[in-house]
Design a protein around this motif. Structure first.
Motif, PDB file in Angstrom:
ATOM      1  N   ARG A  66       0.836  -1.204   0.000  1.00 44.48           N
ATOM      2  CA  ARG A  66       0.000   0.000   0.000  1.00 44.48           C
ATOM      3  C   ARG A  66       0.866   1.248   0.000  1.00 44.48           C
ATOM      4  O   ARG A  66       0.607   2.205  -0.739  1.00 44.48           O
ATOM      5  CB  ARG A  66      -0.915  -0.027   1.225  1.00 44.48           C
ATOM      6  N   ASN A 120      -6.825   2.550 -11.227  1.00 45.75           N
ATOM      7  CA  ASN A 120      -5.964   2.335 -10.074  1.00 45.75           C
ATOM      8  C   ASN A 120      -6.673   1.439  -9.080  1.00 45.75           C
ATOM      9  O   ASN A 120      -7.819   1.683  -8.724  1.00 45.75           O
ATOM     10  CB  ASN A 120      -5.607   3.676  -9.417  1.00 45.75           C
ATOM     11  N   GLY A 121      -5.980   0.411  -8.608  1.00 44.69           N
ATOM     12  CA  GLY A 121      -6.615  -0.557  -7.727  1.00 44.69           C
ATOM     13  C   GLY A 121      -6.763  -0.096  -6.294  1.00 44.69           C
ATOM     14  O   GLY A 121      -7.599  -0.620  -5.552  1.00 44.69           O
ATOM     15  N   LYS A 149      -7.865   1.996  -3.032  1.00 41.24           N
ATOM     16  CA  LYS A 149      -8.975   2.850  -2.628  1.00 41.24           C
ATOM     17  C   LYS A 149      -8.492   4.289  -2.519  1.00 41.24           C
ATOM     18  O   LYS A 149      -7.333   4.546  -2.204  1.00 41.24           O
ATOM     19  CB  LYS A 149      -9.547   2.380  -1.293  1.00 41.24           C
ATOM     20  N   GLU A 150      -9.404   5.233  -2.763  1.00 46.10           N
ATOM     21  CA  GLU A 150      -9.018   6.639  -2.868  1.00 46.10           C
ATOM     22  C   GLU A 150      -8.331   7.159  -1.601  1.00 46.10           C
ATOM     23  O   GLU A 150      -7.409   7.967  -1.673  1.00 46.10           O
ATOM     24  CB  GLU A 150     -10.257   7.498  -3.163  1.00 46.10           C
ATOM     25  N   THR A 204      -7.937  -2.474   1.511  1.00 46.62           N
ATOM     26  CA  THR A 204      -6.957  -1.602   0.855  1.00 46.62           C
ATOM     27  C   THR A 204      -7.278  -1.348  -0.609  1.00 46.62           C
ATOM     28  O   THR A 204      -7.134  -0.220  -1.094  1.00 46.62           O
ATOM     29  CB  THR A 204      -5.552  -2.237   0.960  1.00 46.62           C
ATOM     30  N   PHE A 205      -7.709  -2.383  -1.332  1.00 49.09           N
ATOM     31  CA  PHE A 205      -7.946  -2.275  -2.765  1.00 49.09           C
ATOM     32  C   PHE A 205      -9.445  -2.265  -3.082  1.00 49.09           C
ATOM     33  O   PHE A 205     -10.261  -2.710  -2.270  1.00 49.09           O
ATOM     34  CB  PHE A 205      -7.287  -3.453  -3.498  1.00 49.09           C
ATOM     35  N   LYS A 206      -9.750  -1.793  -4.253  1.00 56.75           N
ATOM     36  CA  LYS A 206     -11.140  -1.802  -4.717  1.00 56.75           C
ATOM     37  C   LYS A 206     -11.601  -3.238  -4.939  1.00 56.75           C
ATOM     38  O   LYS A 206     -10.806  -4.096  -5.332  1.00 56.75           O
ATOM     39  CB  LYS A 206     -11.253  -0.997  -6.016  1.00 56.75           C
ATOM     40  N   ALA A 207     -12.891  -3.486  -4.699  1.00 56.04           N
ATOM     41  CA  ALA A 207     -13.432  -4.847  -4.757  1.00 56.04           C
ATOM     42  C   ALA A 207     -13.226  -5.480  -6.136  1.00 56.04           C
ATOM     43  O   ALA A 207     -12.870  -6.664  -6.241  1.00 56.04           O
ATOM     44  CB  ALA A 207     -14.923  -4.833  -4.406  1.00 56.04           C
ATOM     45  N   LYS A 208     -13.395  -4.697  -7.191  1.00 54.42           N
ATOM     46  CA  LYS A 208     -13.214  -5.218  -8.551  1.00 54.42           C
ATOM     47  C   LYS A 208     -11.773  -5.658  -8.775  1.00 54.42           C
ATOM     48  O   LYS A 208     -11.518  -6.701  -9.404  1.00 54.42           O
ATOM     49  CB  LYS A 208     -13.600  -4.132  -9.564  1.00 54.42           C
ATOM     50  N   PHE A 209     -10.837  -4.896  -8.233  1.00 58.96           N
ATOM     51  CA  PHE A 209      -9.427  -5.232  -8.406  1.00 58.96           C
ATOM     52  C   PHE A 209      -9.057  -6.469  -7.593  1.00 58.96           C
ATOM     53  O   PHE A 209      -8.288  -7.314  -8.051  1.00 58.96           O
ATOM     54  CB  PHE A 209      -8.552  -4.047  -7.989  1.00 58.96           C
TER      55      PHE A 209
END
Length: 337
Positions: A80, A146-147, A149-150, A313-318
């Motif tokens: 991260r 970008n994987g 989260k903002e 940490t990452f977006k669910a789609k990623f």
């Protein structure tokens, strides 16, 4: 006090505590490395060492994990911070997949667990590199966006945060006292000068200050990651207690089913990569080498507690992209060896 509790609950509690005791030291190592990266490694340095070519960046990300003695319990906060510092997504994920496997500690423990022979350790390392290359290249060439989260896209130094916090205070103070435009201009100039002073202070921070902020950052990372580790460990303990291994073993006949079964076991058991080789070695009389290698490669890349931290940490789609890529690649690799 605990006499009236079911035996299964006590067993689950014991497994939960053992997972936490096993994982916490490596989480601590991970958050301190993450804090070090935040304070001591600049974006300019990363841009200098990271190849611009996407394929070469994936290779670098895949092999640099040999320098980091971290298991999957602490790898997510490290990645991260690297991504927030400007490491390309495909290189960061390649590093995340291989670092818990190819570092010297894990390599040595696997060598010892399998009777001081190199066949399984080398197959494990080769498998991790294959999976990291395939998934990293898939991200580099096919995943858009970008994987992260903002909220994790940008970390600020202490000086920058302080300067930002002072800005609205100055603005409110100016409105409250009804200052003249000339005074406001003077204040704005002073604030502008102070903001640059804080930025310069952040850049020219003393070693003592950097160490202090590293510790602060490590503590923040620990509490950010820790709750997901606890939740993941609780789920893993419950699944180990109420889903009997003997039941799963009884259905694992044939190369395909046995590989899938050992991958499922790796996900459920959620072992640290420093210790999983000894568990994998205990299955040698029951499962094939293919299945055991699948267990040793898949577990450090995807298990319950690690998945929980990735989801935070990452977006669910990623995360779904990573899960599918890792699962399919590990299965095909194990089937072909």
């Amino acid at each position: 006090m605990f006499q009236h509790l079911p035996d299964s609950f006590l067993q689950m509690n014991t497994i939960f505590i053992s997972i936490m005791i096993e994982a916490l030291p490596f989480v601590l190592i991970g958050v301190f490395i993450a804090g070090f990266i935040q304070m001591f490694i600049s974006e300019a340095f990363i841009a200098k060492i990271m190849p611009k070519n996407r394929f070469l960046a994936v290779i670098v990300g895949s092999v640099i994990g040999v320098l980091f003695p971290s298991c999957e319990c602490g790898i997510v906060p490290i990645v991260r911070n690297l991504l927030a510092k400007g490491v390309p997504l495909h290189a960061g994920i390649a590093f995340m997949l291989t670092a818990p496997i190819i570092n010297p500690v894990v390599l040595f423990s696997t060598y010892v667990a399998f009777g001081s022979t190199w066949e399984i350790p080398l197959l494990r390392v080769a498998g991790s590199l294959v999976v990291a290359m395939v998934v990293g290249c898939a991200i580099a060439y096919f995943y858009k966006g970008n994987g992260l989260k903002e909220k994790f896209m940008l970390y600020e130094t202490a000086g920058e945060k302080k300067a930002k916090e002072q800005q609205p205070v100055l603005a409110i103070a100016g409105m409250d006292v009804g200052i003249s435009s000339g005074s406001a201009h003077t204040l704005a100039h002073e604030h502008h000068h102070e903001h640059h002073h804080h930025e310069h202070e952040a850049e020219a921070m003393t070693m003592r200050s950097k160490v202090w902020h590293t510790l602060q950052h490590a503590v923040d990372e620990f509490f950010s990651v820790g709750k997901f580790l606890v939740f993941g460990a609780l789920i893993a303990a419950a699944m180990q207690t109420y889903i009997k291994t003997s039941t799963l073993v009884s259905i694992g006949h044939g190369p395909v089913l046995s590989i899938l079964l050992m991958m499922a076991l790796a996900f459920i058991l959620s072992l640290c990569s420093e210790a999983d080789a000894f568990i994998g070695a205990s299955f040698r009389s029951v499962f094939s080498t293919q299945s055991i290698v699948a267990f040793l490669v898949f577990g450090p890349m995807l298990d319950i507690k690690n998945l929980m931290m990735m989801m935070a940490t990452f977006k669910a789609k990623f995360v779904a992209f990573i899960v599918v890529g890792v699962t399919v690649t590990v299965f095909i690799y194990a089937l072909l060896i």
